[in-house]
Design a protein around this motif. Sequence first.
Motif, PDB file in Angstrom:
ATOM      1  N   ALA A   1      36.641  40.826  40.218  1.00  0.00           N
ATOM      2  CA  ALA A   1      37.057  39.468  40.858  1.00  0.00           C
ATOM      3  C   ALA A   1      36.931  39.382  39.362  1.00  0.00           C
ATOM      4  O   ALA A   1      37.966  38.876  39.446  1.00  0.00           O
ATOM      5  CB  ALA A   1      36.271  39.174  41.505  1.00  0.00           C
ATOM      6  N   GLY A   2      36.375  39.301  38.248  1.00  0.00           N
ATOM      7  CA  GLY A   2      36.246  38.495  37.285  1.00  0.00           C
ATOM      8  C   GLY A   2      38.120  39.149  36.345  1.00  0.00           C
ATOM      9  O   GLY A   2      38.327  38.160  35.344  1.00  0.00           O
ATOM     10  N   LEU A   3      37.105  40.360  36.082  1.00  0.00           N
ATOM     11  CA  LEU A   3      38.465  41.116  35.243  1.00  0.00           C
ATOM     12  C   LEU A   3      39.657  41.323  35.887  1.00  0.00           C
ATOM     13  O   LEU A   3      40.734  41.226  35.508  1.00  0.00           O
ATOM     14  CB  LEU A   3      38.491  42.595  34.903  1.00  0.00           C
ATOM     15  CG  LEU A   3      37.213  42.711  33.712  1.00  0.00           C
ATOM     16  CD1 LEU A   3      36.445  44.191  34.119  1.00  0.00           C
ATOM     17  CD2 LEU A   3      37.713  41.893  32.801  1.00  0.00           C
ATOM     18  N   THR A   4      40.191  41.601  37.120  1.00  0.00           N
ATOM     19  CA  THR A   4      41.325  40.868  38.284  1.00  0.00           C
ATOM     20  C   THR A   4      41.741  39.902  38.988  1.00  0.00           C
ATOM     21  O   THR A   4      43.328  40.158  38.735  1.00  0.00           O
ATOM     22  CB  THR A   4      41.044  42.023  39.450  1.00  0.00           C
ATOM     23  OG1 THR A   4      40.201  41.706  40.168  1.00  0.00           O
ATOM     24  CG2 THR A   4      40.869  43.249  39.079  1.00  0.00           C
ATOM     25  N   ASN A   5      41.323  38.876  38.320  1.00  0.00           N
ATOM     26  CA  ASN A   5      41.897  37.540  38.505  1.00  0.00           C
ATOM     27  C   ASN A   5      42.037  36.825  37.595  1.00  0.00           C
ATOM     28  O   ASN A   5      41.787  35.142  37.365  1.00  0.00           O
ATOM     29  CB  ASN A   5      41.293  37.050  39.866  1.00  0.00           C
ATOM     30  CG  ASN A   5      40.815  37.148  40.967  1.00  0.00           C
ATOM     31  OD1 ASN A   5      42.204  37.715  41.181  1.00  0.00           O
ATOM     32  ND2 ASN A   5      39.893  38.453  40.982  1.00  0.00           N
ATOM     33  N   ILE A   6      42.234  36.980  35.903  1.00  0.00           N
ATOM     34  CA  ILE A   6      43.404  37.138  34.888  1.00  0.00           C
ATOM     35  C   ILE A   6      44.664  36.764  34.939  1.00  0.00           C
ATOM     36  O   ILE A   6      44.995  36.902  35.306  1.00  0.00           O
ATOM     37  CB  ILE A   6      42.415  37.606  33.787  1.00  0.00           C
ATOM     38  CG1 ILE A   6      40.552  37.724  33.622  1.00  0.00           C
ATOM     39  CG2 ILE A   6      43.386  36.707  32.246  1.00  0.00           C
ATOM     40  CD1 ILE A   6      40.404  38.294  32.300  1.00  0.00           C
ATOM     41  N   ASP A   7      44.531  35.012  35.008  1.00  0.00           N
ATOM     42  CA  ASP A   7      46.401  34.500  34.391  1.00  0.00           C
ATOM     43  C   ASP A   7      46.954  36.088  33.392  1.00  0.00           C
ATOM     44  O   ASP A   7      46.986  36.418  32.790  1.00  0.00           O
ATOM     45  CB  ASP A   7      46.441  33.610  33.452  1.00  0.00           C
ATOM     46  CG  ASP A   7      47.739  32.799  33.203  1.00  0.00           C
ATOM     47  OD1 ASP A   7      48.423  33.322  34.084  1.00  0.00           O
ATOM     48  OD2 ASP A   7      47.652  32.118  33.858  1.00  0.00           O
ATOM     49  N   PRO A   8      48.053  36.592  34.256  1.00  0.00           N
ATOM     50  CA  PRO A   8      49.195  37.816  33.555  1.00  0.00           C
ATOM     51  C   PRO A   8      50.000  37.186  32.786  1.00  0.00           C
ATOM     52  O   PRO A   8      49.943  38.127  32.078  1.00  0.00           O
ATOM     53  CB  PRO A   8      49.708  37.786  34.822  1.00  0.00           C
ATOM     54  CG  PRO A   8      49.334  37.310  36.739  1.00  0.00           C
ATOM     55  CD  PRO A   8      48.643  35.849  35.463  1.00  0.00           C
ATOM     56  N   VAL A   9      49.687  35.728  31.764  1.00  0.00           N
ATOM     57  CA  VAL A   9      50.597  35.228  31.108  1.00  0.00           C
ATOM     58  C   VAL A   9      49.791  35.471  30.120  1.00  0.00           C
ATOM     59  O   VAL A   9      50.650  35.932  28.806  1.00  0.00           O
ATOM     60  CB  VAL A   9      50.679  33.741  31.435  1.00  0.00           C
ATOM     61  CG1 VAL A   9      51.526  32.914  30.482  1.00  0.00           C
ATOM     62  CG2 VAL A   9      52.084  33.450  32.959  1.00  0.00           C
ATOM     63  N   ILE A  10      48.390  35.270  30.135  1.00  0.00           N
ATOM     64  CA  ILE A  10      47.937  35.810  29.458  1.00  0.00           C
ATOM     65  C   ILE A  10      47.630  37.039  28.367  1.00  0.00           C
ATOM     66  O   ILE A  10      47.230  37.431  27.890  1.00  0.00           O
ATOM     67  CB  ILE A  10      46.273  35.111  29.769  1.00  0.00           C
ATOM     68  CG1 ILE A  10      46.451  33.495  29.953  1.00  0.00           C
ATOM     69  CG2 ILE A  10      45.366  35.595  28.309  1.00  0.00           C
ATOM     70  CD1 ILE A  10      44.819  32.772  30.058  1.00  0.00           C
ATOM     71  N   LEU A  11      47.833  38.141  29.546  1.00  0.00           N
ATOM     72  CA  LEU A  11      47.952  39.145  29.337  1.00  0.00           C
ATOM     73  C   LEU A  11      49.323  39.797  28.570  1.00  0.00           C
ATOM     74  O   LEU A  11      48.702  40.512  27.585  1.00  0.00           O
ATOM     75  CB  LEU A  11      47.423  40.625  30.658  1.00  0.00           C
ATOM     76  CG  LEU A  11      45.815  40.050  31.473  1.00  0.00           C
ATOM     77  CD1 LEU A  11      45.728  40.888  32.654  1.00  0.00           C
ATOM     78  CD2 LEU A  11      44.683  39.935  30.098  1.00  0.00           C
ATOM     79  N   GLU A  12      50.266  39.424  29.317  1.00  0.00           N
ATOM     80  CA  GLU A  12      51.224  39.506  28.458  1.00  0.00           C
ATOM     81  C   GLU A  12      51.610  39.230  26.841  1.00  0.00           C
ATOM     82  O   GLU A  12      52.119  39.855  26.112  1.00  0.00           O
ATOM     83  CB  GLU A  12      52.615  38.847  29.595  1.00  0.00           C
ATOM     84  CG  GLU A  12      52.557  39.477  31.028  1.00  0.00           C
ATOM     85  CD  GLU A  12      53.412  38.621  32.063  1.00  0.00           C
ATOM     86  OE1 GLU A  12      54.153  37.879  31.099  1.00  0.00           O
ATOM     87  OE2 GLU A  12      53.695  39.081  32.663  1.00  0.00           O
ATOM     88  N   ALA A  13      50.823  37.650  26.256  1.00  0.00           N
ATOM     89  CA  ALA A  13      51.123  36.403  25.365  1.00  0.00           C
ATOM     90  C   ALA A  13      50.053  38.619  24.729  1.00  0.00           C
ATOM     91  O   ALA A  13      50.526  38.442  23.510  1.00  0.00           O
ATOM     92  CB  ALA A  13      50.074  35.948  25.945  1.00  0.00           C
ATOM     93  N   GLY A  14      48.776  38.659  25.341  1.00  0.00           N
ATOM     94  CA  GLY A  14      47.808  40.040  24.517  1.00  0.00           C
ATOM     95  C   GLY A  14      49.009  41.278  24.253  1.00  0.00           C
ATOM     96  O   GLY A  14      48.568  41.473  23.340  1.00  0.00           O
ATOM     97  N   LEU A  15      49.750  41.405  24.947  1.00  0.00           N
ATOM     98  CA  LEU A  15      50.660  42.434  24.578  1.00  0.00           C
ATOM     99  C   LEU A  15      51.604  42.448  24.123  1.00  0.00           C
ATOM    100  O   LEU A  15      52.100  43.421  23.086  1.00  0.00           O
ATOM    101  CB  LEU A  15      50.880  43.081  26.130  1.00  0.00           C
ATOM    102  CG  LEU A  15      49.711  43.732  27.768  1.00  0.00           C
ATOM    103  CD1 LEU A  15      50.030  43.917  28.685  1.00  0.00           C
ATOM    104  CD2 LEU A  15      48.956  45.054  26.962  1.00  0.00           C
ATOM    105  N   GLY A  16      52.033  41.497  24.284  1.00  0.00           N
ATOM    106  CA  GLY A  16      53.605  41.293  23.214  1.00  0.00           C
ATOM    107  C   GLY A  16      52.747  40.959  21.334  1.00  0.00           C
ATOM    108  O   GLY A  16      53.388  41.008  20.975  1.00  0.00           O
ATOM    109  N   MET A  17      51.337  40.575  21.247  1.00  0.00           N
ATOM    110  CA  MET A  17      50.766  40.231  19.726  1.00  0.00           C
ATOM    111  C   MET A  17      50.364  42.066  19.451  1.00  0.00           C
ATOM    112  O   MET A  17      49.882  42.154  18.372  1.00  0.00           O
ATOM    113  CB  MET A  17      50.123  39.431  20.347  1.00  0.00           C
ATOM    114  CG  MET A  17      50.025  38.075  20.582  1.00  0.00           C
ATOM    115  SD  MET A  17      48.535  36.832  20.429  1.00  0.00           S
ATOM    116  CE  MET A  17      48.187  36.865  19.053  1.00  0.00           C
ATOM    117  N   GLY A  18      50.083  42.242  20.346  1.00  0.00           N
ATOM    118  CA  GLY A  18      50.078  43.883  20.059  1.00  0.00           C
ATOM    119  C   GLY A  18      49.051  44.535  20.669  1.00  0.00           C
ATOM    120  O   GLY A  18      48.373  45.963  19.638  1.00  0.00           O
TER     121      GLY A  18
END
Length: 265
Positions: free
Chosen positions: A144-161
């Motif tokens: 539950a903790g890992l699958t309910n993180i704000d997608p914006v944060i994950l996209e920002a992390g991916l965008g930073m490489g």
Amino acid sequence: MFLLYIGTGFVARVIRFTIVSNSVKITISISLSISLFGGETLLQEIIQVYFARQDYFHELLLEHLQLSAISILLALIIGLALGILIAEQDKFSIPVLGTINFIYTIPSIALFGILLPVTGLGNTTAIIALTVYALLPMVRNTYAGLTNIDPVILEAGLGMGSTRWQLLWKVKLPLALPVIMAGIRNMVVMVIATCGIASFIGAGGLGVAIFRGITTYQLALTYLGSLMIAAVALLCDILLGIVEKRITMRVTGNVPDRKRKPYYK
């Protein structure tokens, strides 16, 4: 996913509340029964038994903590691994959660009995049963903790490489810590309480005092063993509750800036 997170969090808190409430109810029930069946005489007997056999009860307490600690450590490792697996590979989530939920519906004493023909009497069976029984809160809360993180944060992390593993270890897990910690808290209290039943299959721990008290009709032994288990469970719940609160405050940012140390950089 958001609804799953809310539902899981609610269920986790209900489980924790139920566990703690049951411990309190046990303590209150014991106190009431002491008053009804013997009053001060029984209370004096309990105190006398403890001071007369301190070494015996300290040995049982140590065995209880050892059994619980080993089971908690195994459940922590396996539960975290399974939770991360089904969070990263969602196709495994339904069979894994379904299997664990099914096992959780089996009464603890029945689970001990099921394992007896395979592993026999003793601490090994107790550790296996306690570990298996403790997996549900760990796996479910990690997922539950890992699958309910704000997608914006994950996209920002991916965008930073960030790579997939960097995203998991430096972003997802730190942000999921409050939910995971709630699962650890539930699991620890549940293992300590359930460990008292392990004496019925020849394992050690404070359940031995309860079992002997029942079989020999020595109420003082039964009450003392039950009170010690309840006290240890409540103490662990309070301490882990403090840790959980501090982690939640740090992750959500509800601490002074001079004390704030981000979990990921």
